[in-house]
Design an enzyme around this catalytic site. Structure first.
Site, PDB file in Angstrom:
ATOM      1  N   ARG A 158       0.839  -1.207   0.000  1.00 19.40           N
ATOM      2  CA  ARG A 158       0.000   0.000   0.000  1.00 19.40           C
ATOM      3  C   ARG A 158       0.873   1.255   0.000  1.00 19.40           C
ATOM      4  NH1 ARG A 158      -3.566  -3.361   3.278  1.00 19.40           N
ATOM      5  NH2 ARG A 158      -2.430  -2.847   5.180  1.00 19.40           N
ATOM      6  N   ASP A 183      -6.682  -5.511  -6.744  1.00 26.05           N
ATOM      7  CA  ASP A 183      -6.347  -6.403  -5.630  1.00 26.05           C
ATOM      8  C   ASP A 183      -7.544  -7.317  -5.357  1.00 26.05           C
ATOM      9  OD1 ASP A 183      -5.114  -7.598  -3.471  1.00 26.05           O
ATOM     10  OD2 ASP A 183      -5.650  -6.004  -2.063  1.00 26.05           O
ATOM     11  N   PHE A 200     -11.623  -3.475  -6.006  1.00 28.77           N
ATOM     12  CA  PHE A 200     -11.666  -4.423  -4.891  1.00 28.77           C
ATOM     13  C   PHE A 200     -11.070  -3.745  -3.653  1.00 28.77           C
ATOM     14  CE2 PHE A 200     -10.812  -6.699  -8.875  1.00 28.77           C
ATOM     15  CZ  PHE A 200     -11.942  -7.503  -8.986  1.00 28.77           C
ATOM     16  N   ASP A 215     -15.958  -1.639  -4.570  1.00 28.72           N
ATOM     17  CA  ASP A 215     -16.049  -2.993  -4.041  1.00 28.72           C
ATOM     18  C   ASP A 215     -17.508  -3.432  -4.122  1.00 28.72           C
ATOM     19  OD1 ASP A 215     -13.930  -4.734  -2.143  1.00 28.72           O
ATOM     20  OD2 ASP A 215     -16.036  -5.293  -1.919  1.00 28.72           O
ATOM     21  N   CYS A 239      -3.624 -13.295  -5.104  1.00 30.07           N
ATOM     22  CA  CYS A 239      -3.375 -14.005  -3.846  1.00 30.07           C
ATOM     23  C   CYS A 239      -3.691 -15.500  -3.994  1.00 30.07           C
ATOM     24  CB  CYS A 239      -4.197 -13.394  -2.709  1.00 30.07           C
ATOM     25  SG  CYS A 239      -5.983 -13.466  -2.969  1.00 30.07           S
TER      26      CYS A 239
END
Length: 389
Positions: free
Chosen positions: A206, A292, A222, A244, A332
């Site tokens: 970040r 992300d 996201f 989001d 991820c």
């Protein structure tokens, strides 16, 4: 002593530092160990190798705790947790919020502990660790005297161990935590926040985007509770939009923006795929786009569809970037390795008819260490690319 005897050659991987014994590597089991018991691990010739937690119903039959004959008791957990804490204080000497224990990488396989000031959030991914959750709480109580300890065991990985999901307070109480993330403050609710309460693994990533943000127009996809968006706004971006699909997450992001006094950031609830296509159709452009997303695949079976999803969002993001703009993109998904993800970004640039330059390639924050001998401990990929005409 209850023993697991390995097949000939079955110790090759674990001799190199891996901490899992798979069911097909076992030749024999002695002493009738029960699920969650500590067993001795022996090579095919009877030579002692180590001790670990046993689960006859899991593909991971033994999770190795030590290469020595030691008791897995209060003192064992206390020393491992103290070692982990000492290392985190080297990483973050002025903070008391970080991942305290990162499972196998801290030689406590199947255990995750996140420390949020004077509160703790625990996850257990193995049967043996789950059976000892009260013992682990006893250790945390002695070392830290915490306000509260919560359990955030809501992962599908627990089902593979025969464990049910749980979310509850284990000790003390729960309260709102204020996490000062290098100047940006977040209000965190350990019982309702993401994962163990917050995405600590993107902590350093970040901050990377701050250097690019001054005076820029930023799109954070996201956004969850506003992590990247708020850091860009804090660094002086002209305008930041966070998107989001979760209304709950967006409401928390708005609260965090107000708490930090940031007026240059706007959050909205929307489907990211739809929103990206909408910006493209309108011809709206950005200087920075951040992607992300949650994991697109939990197994090898769905890797192909996951790669397709990554191609779609990354190619669309590149199309809505001004020339020279920055694409920060993450995966991820453990089943998508570094090279696969880089290949997807290259393919996305070809689809978008844009040139790209890799500026930084990163992983999770250093309180989420990686065992090189154990690829399962590496999951987060984070790339910062410059996109050019």
């Amino acid at each position: 002593m209850k023993k697991v005897i390995l097949r000939k050659g079955g110790d090759k991987r674990i001799s190199n530092g891996h901490l899992w014994v798979f069911s097909n590597e076992i030749k024999d089991i002695e002493g009738n160990p029960k699920i969650g018991d500590v067993v001795e691990i022996c090579k095919y010739n009877g030579e002692f190798f180590g001790v670990g937690f046993f689960n006859p119903h899991s593909l991971i039959s033994v999770r190795i705790l030590s290469r020595e004959r030691i008791e897995i008791n209060f003192d064992f957990f206390k020393q491992r947790i103290l070692d982990a804490y000492k290392f985190r204080k080297i990483l973050y000497p002025n903070s008391e919020t970080f991942r305290l224990v990162h499972g196998e990488s801290d030689f406590l396989p199947g255990l995750v502990i996140d420390k949020y000031e004077d509160c703790f959030s625990i996850q257990t991914f193995s049967y043996g660790m789950d059976q000892r959750i009260n013992l682990i709480c006893d250790v945390l109580d002695e070392i830290f005297k915490p306000f509260g300890i919560v359990e955030r065991n809501e992962s599908p990985l627990r089902e593979l161990e025969g464990l049910e999901n749980r979310r509850r307070i284990l000790r003390g109480g729960s309260k709102e935590i204020i996490f000062d993330d290098d100047g940006v403050k977040f209000k965190i609710d350990l019982l309702s926040g993401q994962k163990t309460g917050f995405y600590l693994d993107q902590r350093e990533n970040r901050k990377v985007l701050r250097r690019f943000s001054q005076g820029k127009k930023v799109l954070d996809c996201f956004t969850n509770e506003g992590g990247f968006a708020l850091h860009c706004a804090f660094a002086g971006a002209e305008k930041v939009i966070g998107i989001d699909i979760s209304e709950t997450a967006i409401e928390k992001a708005k609260i965090n923006a107000e708490f930090n006094g940031l007026k240059n950031v706007h959050f909205e609830t929307a489907d990211v795929f739809d929103k990206l296509r909408g910006y493209l159709n309108k011809g709206e452009k950005f200087d920075i786009v951040i992607l992300d997303p949650p994991s697109f695949t939990k197994s090898k079976k769905t890797v192909k569809s996951a790669l397709s999803g990554y191609r779609e969002i990354n190619s669309t993001a590149m199309k809505i970037l001004n020339s020279g703009g920055i694409l920060a993109t993450a995966s991820c998904s453990y089943h998508i390795d570094d090279q696969m993800f880089i290949d997807v970004i290259i393919q996305s640039s070809i689809l978008a008819k844009r040139k790209i330059r890799l500026i930084e390639w990163r992983s999770a924050s250093p309180d989420h260490p990686i065992l090189p001998q154990m690829p399962e401990t590496k999951y987060l990929k984070f790339g910062v690319f410059q996109v050019l005409d």
